[in-house]
Every structure is written in structure tokens, then in C-alpha cells.
Design a protein around this motif. Structure first.
Motif, mmCIF file in Angstrom:
data_model
loop_
_atom_site.group_PDB
_atom_site.id
_atom_site.type_symbol
_atom_site.label_atom_id
_atom_site.label_comp_id
_atom_site.label_asym_id
_atom_site.label_seq_id
_atom_site.Cartn_x
_atom_site.Cartn_y
_atom_site.Cartn_z
ATOM 1 N N LEU A 44 0.828 -1.202 0.000
ATOM 2 C CA LEU A 44 0.000 0.000 0.000
ATOM 3 C C LEU A 44 0.862 1.251 0.000
ATOM 4 O O LEU A 44 0.600 2.212 -0.745
ATOM 5 C CB LEU A 44 -0.927 -0.001 1.217
ATOM 6 C CG LEU A 44 -1.871 1.215 1.334
ATOM 7 C CD1 LEU A 44 -2.775 1.303 0.112
ATOM 8 C CD2 LEU A 44 -2.696 1.125 2.623
ATOM 9 N N ASN A 45 1.896 1.248 0.815
ATOM 10 C CA ASN A 45 2.801 2.390 0.869
ATOM 11 C C ASN A 45 3.504 2.594 -0.476
ATOM 12 O O ASN A 45 3.664 3.738 -0.955
ATOM 13 C CB ASN A 45 3.836 2.170 1.966
ATOM 14 C CG ASN A 45 4.810 3.330 2.077
ATOM 15 O OD1 ASN A 45 4.421 4.476 2.275
ATOM 16 N ND2 ASN A 45 6.088 3.035 1.934
ATOM 17 N N THR A 88 4.173 5.676 -5.354
ATOM 18 C CA THR A 88 4.267 5.715 -6.818
ATOM 19 C C THR A 88 3.269 6.701 -7.408
ATOM 20 O O THR A 88 3.583 7.462 -8.324
ATOM 21 C CB THR A 88 4.019 4.314 -7.404
ATOM 22 O OG1 THR A 88 4.959 3.393 -6.841
ATOM 23 C CG2 THR A 88 4.171 4.318 -8.909
ATOM 24 N N LEU A 89 2.047 6.700 -6.866
ATOM 25 C CA LEU A 89 1.014 7.628 -7.337
ATOM 26 C C LEU A 89 1.436 9.074 -7.108
ATOM 27 O O LEU A 89 1.271 9.933 -7.982
ATOM 28 C CB LEU A 89 -0.308 7.341 -6.622
ATOM 29 C CG LEU A 89 -1.481 8.262 -6.992
ATOM 30 C CD1 LEU A 89 -1.818 8.129 -8.467
ATOM 31 C CD2 LEU A 89 -2.692 7.931 -6.123
ATOM 32 N N MET A 90 2.000 9.354 -5.941
ATOM 33 C CA MET A 90 2.408 10.717 -5.622
ATOM 34 C C MET A 90 3.559 11.185 -6.511
ATOM 35 O O MET A 90 3.565 12.320 -6.998
ATOM 36 C CB MET A 90 2.822 10.799 -4.145
ATOM 37 C CG MET A 90 1.685 10.619 -3.170
ATOM 38 S SD MET A 90 2.240 10.656 -1.450
ATOM 39 C CE MET A 90 2.856 12.330 -1.316
ATOM 40 N N VAL A 91 4.525 10.294 -6.729
ATOM 41 C CA VAL A 91 5.704 10.685 -7.497
ATOM 42 C C VAL A 91 5.380 10.854 -8.978
ATOM 43 O O VAL A 91 5.886 11.768 -9.640
ATOM 44 C CB VAL A 91 6.828 9.642 -7.317
ATOM 45 C CG1 VAL A 91 7.987 9.922 -8.266
ATOM 46 C CG2 VAL A 91 7.330 9.651 -5.872
ATOM 47 N N ASN A 92 4.512 9.981 -9.508
ATOM 48 C CA ASN A 92 4.262 9.974 -10.959
ATOM 49 C C ASN A 92 2.895 10.525 -11.356
ATOM 50 O O ASN A 92 2.463 10.334 -12.500
ATOM 51 C CB ASN A 92 4.403 8.552 -11.503
ATOM 52 C CG ASN A 92 5.844 8.094 -11.524
ATOM 53 O OD1 ASN A 92 6.758 8.898 -11.687
ATOM 54 N ND2 ASN A 92 6.061 6.805 -11.348
ATOM 55 N N ALA A 93 2.228 11.212 -10.441
ATOM 56 C CA ALA A 93 0.900 11.754 -10.762
ATOM 57 C C ALA A 93 0.943 12.725 -11.931
ATOM 58 O O ALA A 93 -0.029 12.869 -12.671
ATOM 59 C CB ALA A 93 0.321 12.447 -9.527
ATOM 60 N N ARG A 94 2.076 13.388 -12.120
ATOM 61 C CA ARG A 94 2.185 14.354 -13.218
ATOM 62 C C ARG A 94 1.989 13.708 -14.584
ATOM 63 O O ARG A 94 1.608 14.367 -15.558
ATOM 64 C CB ARG A 94 3.552 15.038 -13.173
ATOM 65 C CG ARG A 94 4.720 14.111 -13.443
ATOM 66 C CD ARG A 94 6.050 14.773 -13.170
ATOM 67 N NE ARG A 94 7.179 13.917 -13.526
ATOM 68 C CZ ARG A 94 7.638 12.931 -12.758
ATOM 69 N NH1 ARG A 94 7.069 12.696 -11.580
ATOM 70 N NH2 ARG A 94 8.674 12.207 -13.142
ATOM 71 N N HIS A 95 2.215 12.391 -14.683
ATOM 72 C CA HIS A 95 2.059 11.710 -15.970
ATOM 73 C C HIS A 95 0.606 11.671 -16.422
ATOM 74 O O HIS A 95 0.338 11.457 -17.614
ATOM 75 C CB HIS A 95 2.637 10.301 -15.889
ATOM 76 C CG HIS A 95 4.132 10.268 -15.810
ATOM 77 N ND1 HIS A 95 4.924 10.268 -16.930
ATOM 78 C CD2 HIS A 95 4.985 10.279 -14.751
ATOM 79 C CE1 HIS A 95 6.204 10.262 -16.569
ATOM 80 N NE2 HIS A 95 6.261 10.274 -15.251
ATOM 81 N N LEU A 96 -0.330 11.869 -15.510
ATOM 82 C CA LEU A 96 -1.733 11.982 -15.903
ATOM 83 C C LEU A 96 -1.915 13.149 -16.857
ATOM 84 O O LEU A 96 -2.631 13.065 -17.855
ATOM 85 C CB LEU A 96 -2.618 12.170 -14.663
ATOM 86 C CG LEU A 96 -2.682 11.002 -13.676
ATOM 87 C CD1 LEU A 96 -3.444 11.426 -12.426
ATOM 88 C CD2 LEU A 96 -3.365 9.803 -14.320
ATOM 89 N N PHE A 97 -1.252 14.255 -16.547
ATOM 90 C CA PHE A 97 -1.347 15.448 -17.385
ATOM 91 C C PHE A 97 -0.618 15.236 -18.706
ATOM 92 O O PHE A 97 -1.072 15.684 -19.760
ATOM 93 C CB PHE A 97 -0.754 16.655 -16.650
ATOM 94 C CG PHE A 97 -1.463 16.973 -15.364
ATOM 95 C CD1 PHE A 97 -2.598 17.763 -15.365
ATOM 96 C CD2 PHE A 97 -1.000 16.470 -14.160
ATOM 97 C CE1 PHE A 97 -3.251 18.060 -14.188
ATOM 98 C CE2 PHE A 97 -1.653 16.760 -12.978
ATOM 99 C CZ PHE A 97 -2.787 17.551 -12.990
#
Length: 242
Positions: free
Chosen positions: A70-71, A76-85
């Protein structure tokens, strides 16, 4: 075959700055990973299948602590969230790529995104192959650099303190290049403002995801004005060329 060779020749010069940067970034990653006791083969595997520079650096720390799925997912979501954009902004271009689309999505990094946004193939060059070769060349540079770093780390002892700062330096350079290449800075200023506000409200450990959500909301609300600004910039460029 001819169109592939032509696209490769056009794409290659665009990737040379990335090759230079990846040489140092990838080697730094390989050295850090080796300092934790991992064979350079792991650096190659991570570069092939993860291929996310900043997350690979974070993964080094995750490998040294107790496994917590979970951690790892949240990190991973926090670090790579910019890839959504990144992905949303390239949906139109990637729609023309056919079977190459899955790999283009997988291989989309900060540097590749920057090139794809700032450049277009000349007439007569297939856009899909142009984007593919930019992506695969950048990916190859990263794999080779990480492998070299892992090998070098196994042969020579290094003081690795502070070496992970190279990723922060890279992001600053990419931002400055994007700022210089665009006349309209409203999107960049929105991103900075949303990030600073989220940092003040949520703190350094938790601000990334709220800032991403805030940026999406602001962009959604201001979609029409921002599109008008982009249209004006495009018109100005065409007038300059004319």
C-alpha cells in the motif's frame, strides 16, 4: 522500411540532449542501487520495466525497508501523478500512432514529453514513427546509462551522499526550458501557485496529490481562456513565420 529510416534520422538529433542528461542521471541511479548491494542486472531490469527515473530513485529506499504494498502504491502515485497530465495532453498525437500507442504511453517520461510537445516532424516524415523513435532512443539511453552506473559502482567505491539531487536539478532544467519555449506562461503559473498553496496547507509529505487535483480543477474551470491564449500564441508564431 524507408519511412522508418527517415523517421529515425529525423528523430535522433532531438534526443541528443536527453542522451547527455540520462548518461549522468542513469549512472547515478546505477551507482546508488549498487551501493545498496544490488547487482547491476537489477538496474537494467528496473530500467526496462519500470522506466521512471524519479520513481526508480524512490524505489531504492523502498527496497531497503520492510515491504509494504500500500505504501509503495501511494508513493508511486504521488511521485508519478504528473504523468496523468502528460498523457491527457498527448491523446491527440498518440491517436495517430496505431500499434505503437501502448509503448508510447509506457515510454512517456518528462524528457520525452518535452520533446514531443516542442517539436513536430517535417513534411514527409510519419509522425507515429517519429514519436516512436524519440521514445525508444530515450529509453535505450536510460537503460545503458543505468547499466554503466551499476557496473562502475561495483568496480569503484563512491560517496553517494547527495547524488540523488540530480533528479531535482533535472526537473528545474526541464521547467526552465518549457518556460523559455512558450510565450504564454499561465499554465506554468497555475501549476506553481497550486503547488505552493497545497504545500502550505498539507505540508511537504502530502502536498503532491492535492496539488494535482487542484491543478485539474483550475484547468477545467479555465479551459476556454487557456485555449484562447494558446490559439493566440499559435497565430503569432504563424505570423512570424509568414
Amino acid at each position: 522500411m524507408q519511412e522508418k529510416i527517415k523517421a529515425f534520422k529525423v528523430a535522433f538529433p532531438y534526443t541528443l540532449p536527453v542522451m547527455t542528461g540520462y548518461l549522468f542521471l542513469g549512472m547515478a541511479f546505477g551507482i546508488l542501487l549498487n551501493s545498496k548491494g544490488y547487482h547491476f542486472g537489477w538496474a537494467i531490469l528496473m530500467s526496462v520495466f519500470i522506466y521512471a527515473g524519479s520513481m526508480q530513485y524512490v524505489a531504492i529506499n523502498l527496497l531497503t525497508i520492510a515491504f509494504n504494498p500500500l505504501n509503495a502504491f501511494i508513493m508511486t502515485l504521488m511521485v508519478n501523478a504528473r504523468h496523468l497530465f502528460y498523457g491527457l495532453s498527448l491523446l491527440g498525437k498518440f491517436g495517430e500512432s496505431g500499434r505503437k500507442k501502448p509503448y508510447l504511453m509506457f515510454g512517456l517520461t518528462d524528457e520525452t514529453f518535452s520533446i514531443l510537445c516542442a517539436s513536430n516532424p517535417p513534411p514527409g516524415v510519419d509522425r507515429g514513427w517519429f514519436m516512436f523513435f524519440i521514445t525508444v532512443l530515450n529509453h535505450s539511453y536510460w537503460i545503458i546509462a543505468c547499466a554503466l552506473g551499476g557496473i562502475l559502482g561495483s568496480l569503484v567505491s563512491f560517496n553517494t551522499r547527495g547524488i540523488d539531487f540530480v533528479m531535482t536539478a533535472l526537473f528545474v532544467v526541464i521547467f526552465l526550458e518549457q518556460w523559455k519555449s512558450q510565450k504564454q506562461h499561465a499554465p506554468a503559473l497555475i501549476g506553481i501557485g497550486a503547488s505552493v498553496l497545497s504545500l502550505l496547507v498539507f505540508g511537504p509529505a502530502n502536498f503532491i496529490i492535492p496539488s494535482m487535483i487542484l491543478i485539474i480543477l483550475v484547468f477545467t474551470l479555465l479551459r476556454r481562456p487557456l485555449e484562447n491564449l494558446t490559439s493566440l500564441e499559435t497565430t503569432d508564431k504563424l505570423e512570424e513565420v509568414g
